[in-house]
Scaffold this active site. Structure first.
Site, mmCIF file in Angstrom:
data_model
loop_
_atom_site.group_PDB
_atom_site.id
_atom_site.type_symbol
_atom_site.label_atom_id
_atom_site.label_comp_id
_atom_site.label_asym_id
_atom_site.label_seq_id
_atom_site.Cartn_x
_atom_site.Cartn_y
_atom_site.Cartn_z
ATOM 1 N N GLU A 1 20.654 6.345 -8.139
ATOM 2 C CA GLU A 1 20.335 7.704 -7.578
ATOM 3 C C GLU A 1 20.888 8.299 -6.744
ATOM 4 O O GLU A 1 21.105 9.378 -6.275
ATOM 5 C CB GLU A 1 18.704 8.025 -7.694
ATOM 6 C CG GLU A 1 18.126 6.889 -6.771
ATOM 7 C CD GLU A 1 16.522 6.648 -7.062
ATOM 8 O OE1 GLU A 1 16.344 6.494 -8.196
ATOM 9 O OE2 GLU A 1 15.639 6.509 -6.178
ATOM 10 N N LYS B 1 5.850 -6.169 10.114
ATOM 11 C CA LYS B 1 6.120 -6.403 11.266
ATOM 12 C C LYS B 1 4.916 -6.971 12.008
ATOM 13 O O LYS B 1 5.092 -7.646 13.051
ATOM 14 C CB LYS B 1 6.575 -5.217 11.846
ATOM 15 C CG LYS B 1 7.982 -4.502 11.241
ATOM 16 C CD LYS B 1 8.878 -4.229 12.353
ATOM 17 C CE LYS B 1 10.357 -3.923 11.911
ATOM 18 N NZ LYS B 1 10.610 -3.326 10.775
HETATM 19 N N1 COA Z 1 0.232 -4.043 3.839
HETATM 20 C C1 COA Z 1 -0.039 -3.374 5.101
HETATM 21 N N2 COA Z 1 0.787 -2.269 5.499
HETATM 22 C C2 COA Z 1 2.209 -2.632 4.944
HETATM 23 C C3 COA Z 1 2.675 -3.383 3.890
HETATM 24 C C4 COA Z 1 1.462 -4.268 3.555
HETATM 25 N N3 COA Z 1 1.685 -4.995 2.448
HETATM 26 N N4 COA Z 1 3.859 -3.284 3.587
HETATM 27 C C5 COA Z 1 4.226 -2.168 4.415
HETATM 28 N N5 COA Z 1 3.409 -1.870 5.182
HETATM 29 C C6 COA Z 1 3.592 -0.753 6.225
HETATM 30 C C7 COA Z 1 4.694 -1.134 7.381
HETATM 31 O O1 COA Z 1 4.165 -2.020 8.213
HETATM 32 C C8 COA Z 1 5.185 -0.091 7.593
HETATM 33 O O2 COA Z 1 4.375 0.748 8.652
HETATM 34 P P1 COA Z 1 4.829 1.509 9.921
HETATM 35 O O3 COA Z 1 5.297 2.970 9.227
HETATM 36 O O4 COA Z 1 3.514 1.943 10.636
HETATM 37 O O5 COA Z 1 5.654 0.953 10.422
HETATM 38 C C9 COA Z 1 4.843 1.031 6.458
HETATM 39 O O6 COA Z 1 4.096 0.382 5.607
HETATM 40 C C10 COA Z 1 6.352 1.140 5.497
HETATM 41 O O7 COA Z 1 6.818 -0.294 5.437
HETATM 42 P P2 COA Z 1 8.377 -0.656 5.565
HETATM 43 O O8 COA Z 1 8.454 -2.069 4.906
HETATM 44 O O9 COA Z 1 8.786 -0.406 6.801
HETATM 45 O O10 COA Z 1 8.994 0.247 4.272
HETATM 46 P P3 COA Z 1 10.382 0.826 3.979
HETATM 47 O O11 COA Z 1 10.917 1.860 4.909
HETATM 48 O O12 COA Z 1 11.212 -0.231 3.798
HETATM 49 O O13 COA Z 1 9.939 1.343 2.562
HETATM 50 C C11 COA Z 1 9.065 1.472 0.425
HETATM 51 C C12 COA Z 1 9.681 0.695 1.553
HETATM 52 C C13 COA Z 1 8.639 0.735 -0.710
HETATM 53 C C14 COA Z 1 8.218 2.560 0.810
HETATM 54 C C15 COA Z 1 10.357 2.404 -0.391
HETATM 55 O O14 COA Z 1 11.248 1.379 -0.739
HETATM 56 C C16 COA Z 1 10.013 3.166 -1.323
HETATM 57 O O15 COA Z 1 9.866 4.167 -1.101
HETATM 58 N N6 COA Z 1 9.981 2.739 -2.710
HETATM 59 C C17 COA Z 1 9.402 3.381 -3.925
HETATM 60 C C18 COA Z 1 10.820 4.141 -4.409
HETATM 61 C C19 COA Z 1 11.622 3.286 -4.892
HETATM 62 O O16 COA Z 1 11.882 2.265 -5.144
HETATM 63 N N7 COA Z 1 12.634 4.221 -4.989
HETATM 64 C C20 COA Z 1 14.035 3.842 -5.720
HETATM 65 C C21 COA Z 1 14.958 4.041 -4.647
HETATM 66 S S1 COA Z 1 15.322 5.531 -3.688
#
Ligand code: COA
Length: 435
Positions: free
Chosen positions: A236, A359
């Site tokens: 995508e 983190k």
């Molecule tokens: N429990 C509590 N908090 C959590 C958590 C958990 N299990 N996992 C992540 N978090 C928090 C992190 O600490 C971070 O907080 P902050 O913003 O205060 O730093 C926040 O959630 C985001 O986590 P992070 O691991 O930094 O996310 P990322 O930027 O790597 O994105 C997704 C991960 C899942 C949000 C992203 O991949 C997504 O939107 N995926 C769904 C859509 C998708 O897969 N599309 C296909 C590709 S485009």
């Protein structure tokens, strides 16, 4: 061609918007900021009410999602990006759960009306075509179905090929603005993301056709692929990480069954280098999201290897990627489209990859999902799961086997408590399951 275009000001253009309208904005760096600002000006003056705004992730400001516009604008996102996250979490804006592949269908099926479609386009060519540049996704469907199409002609929008090319006749109102496109910034992968990158790269075979999501992990994976051969891209989106691999010939699309030799995507986020790369480049096809993300089209290519990230996974393999408990964080995006498409492709691999802990040290592998967490990839869809501690394949494995496998690649500090939770869930026989 350009000299024949009749431009109006952004203020004049947005006068077509009336109370109750649904507006679609093109996504990522193509969000038409000059029109957004003019629209918000009318909102400030309370010239209309109940105007709904739809889009995928956009770069830049999203002022219409500000609580002060309650009753004037209502943003209903197809994907919740960082610029609207707080408003969605506070209830001033909202989210429509939808597979990325079907965002276009919302308009084409008439499920959602599109009264006004707003986007940025390139300058026209000699044949009277402009390009949608970095955002074809659901924007093309919005253009096809809208009562009014307003395009900002911007010489900085790359002339991407594919479905991105549309005739001027599809556009009703033209505005000129040459503000440079907002680049997307990705932090360099840290040590943990590099380890995840290595573990994913070890699963990628020569001849694989790749899809990767947003963020540092895709770039960490791509950095490991310098010695691979005949890789392809059907995705995508892609970002800067693919460029050196195209240059070195590692990515050449030679092992594709469809769109051989081409890189296929529907929206793009990256630096100016990515925008320059797709400009007038016949190797890149920017296609409708109903094509790029259709699982049955994805599955036509062999060895489709899809790598996506998530927020939490439970011990049975249910993956939450869009919320932290009830708190909405992002969206489904193309995760399920590609997980399913890859799993149906000959020799394909569907991979969910994420750090074992946040983190703050919270385990992302949990006995159960947080109350209210949304399951994006179900336990029936999941195949490979990767952390910095290794890779396991859950497909065809029982619930107890999954719990053992997931615990084996959890953070060492959390393995004991996960074992204990599994023992409590599955009973004393749990420990007799071998792997
Ligand atoms: N429990 C509590 N908090 C959590 C958590 C958990 N299990 N996992 C992540 N978090 C928090 C992190 O600490 C971070 O907080 P902050 O913003 O205060 O730093 C926040 O959630 C985001 O986590 P992070 O691991 O930094 O996310 P990322 O930027 O790597 O994105 C997704 C991960 C899942 C949000 C992203 O991949 C997504 O939107 N995926 C769904 C859509 C998708 O897969 N599309 C296909 C590709 S485009």
């Amino acid at each position: 061609m350009r000299k024949n275009l009749k431009f109006v000001s952004a203020q004049e253009a947005v006068k077509v918007v009336k109370s109750g309208d649904h507006i679609h904005l093109s996504s990522v760096a193509s969000a038409p900021q000059i029109l957004i600002n003019a629209l918000v000006e009318r909102g400030e003056n309370k010239e209309f009410k109940d105007v709904r705004i739809h889009h995928l992730h956009t770069e830049g400001e999203a002022p219409y999602a500000n609580p002060k516009f309650e009753g004037i604008f209502f943003h209903q996102a197809f994907f919740v990006g960082s610029n609207v996250r707080k408003s969605v979490q506070a209830g001033y804006a909202d989210y429509i759960p939808i597979f990325l592949s079907e965002t276009q269908k919302l308009y084409r099926s008439g499920t959602l009306p599109c009264n006004v479609a707003m986007m940025q386009v390139s300058t026209p060519d000699n044949h009277g075509f402009v390009s949608l540049g970095t955002s074809v996704d659901a924007t093309l469907a919005a253009i096809e179905t809208a009562d009014y199409v307003i395009a900002v002609v911007n010489k900085n929008v790359p002339r991407a090929w594919g479905d991105a090319m549309i005739p001027l006749s599809m556009i009703d109102i033209f505005v000129e603005d040459n503000t440079p496109l907002e680049p997307a910034h990705f932090a360099d992968p840290d040590e943990i993301e590099c380890a995840i990158g290595r573990n994913c790269a070890a699963l990628i075979e020569d001849g694989a056709n790749l899809q990767m999501g947003i963020g540092a992990i895709p770039n960490a994976v791509l950095a490991q692929l310098g010695n691979h051969k005949n890789l392809g891209i059907h995705t995508e989106m892609f970002a800067d990480g693919v460029l050196p691999l195209v240059e070195s010939g590692v990515i050449n699309g030679a092992n594709k069954a469809i769109d051989k030799g081409k890189l296929v995507a529907t929206f793009l986020m990256g630096s100016q280098k990515v925008y320059d790369f797709i400009d007038d480049n016949p190797m890149v096809l920017m296609q409708d999201v109903g094509y790029t993300n259709d699982p049955f089209i994805i599955a036509k290519n062999p060895k489709v290897t899809a790598i996506n990230s998530a927020l939490q996974i439970d011990l049975t393999g249910q993956v939450c990627a869009d919320s932290i408990g009830t708190k909405h964080y992002s969206g489904v995006g193309g995760q399920v489209d590609f997980i399913y498409g890859a799993s149906q492709s000959q020799g394909g691999k569907a991979i969910i990859a994420m750090p074992s802990v946040t983190k703050k040290g919270i385990s992302k592998i949990a006995p159960v999902l947080n109350l209210g967490a949304g399951v994006v990839t179900t336990r029936n869809h999941i195949h490979w799961f990767v952390t910095e501690h290794g890779a396991v394949n859950l497909y065809g494995k029982s619930l107890q086997e999954r719990a053992r496998l997931l615990t084996s690649i959890a953070h060492p500090d959390h393995r004991e408590s996960l074992e204990k939770a599994a023992f409590e869930r599955f009973g004393p026989h749990y420990h007799h399951i071998g792997l």
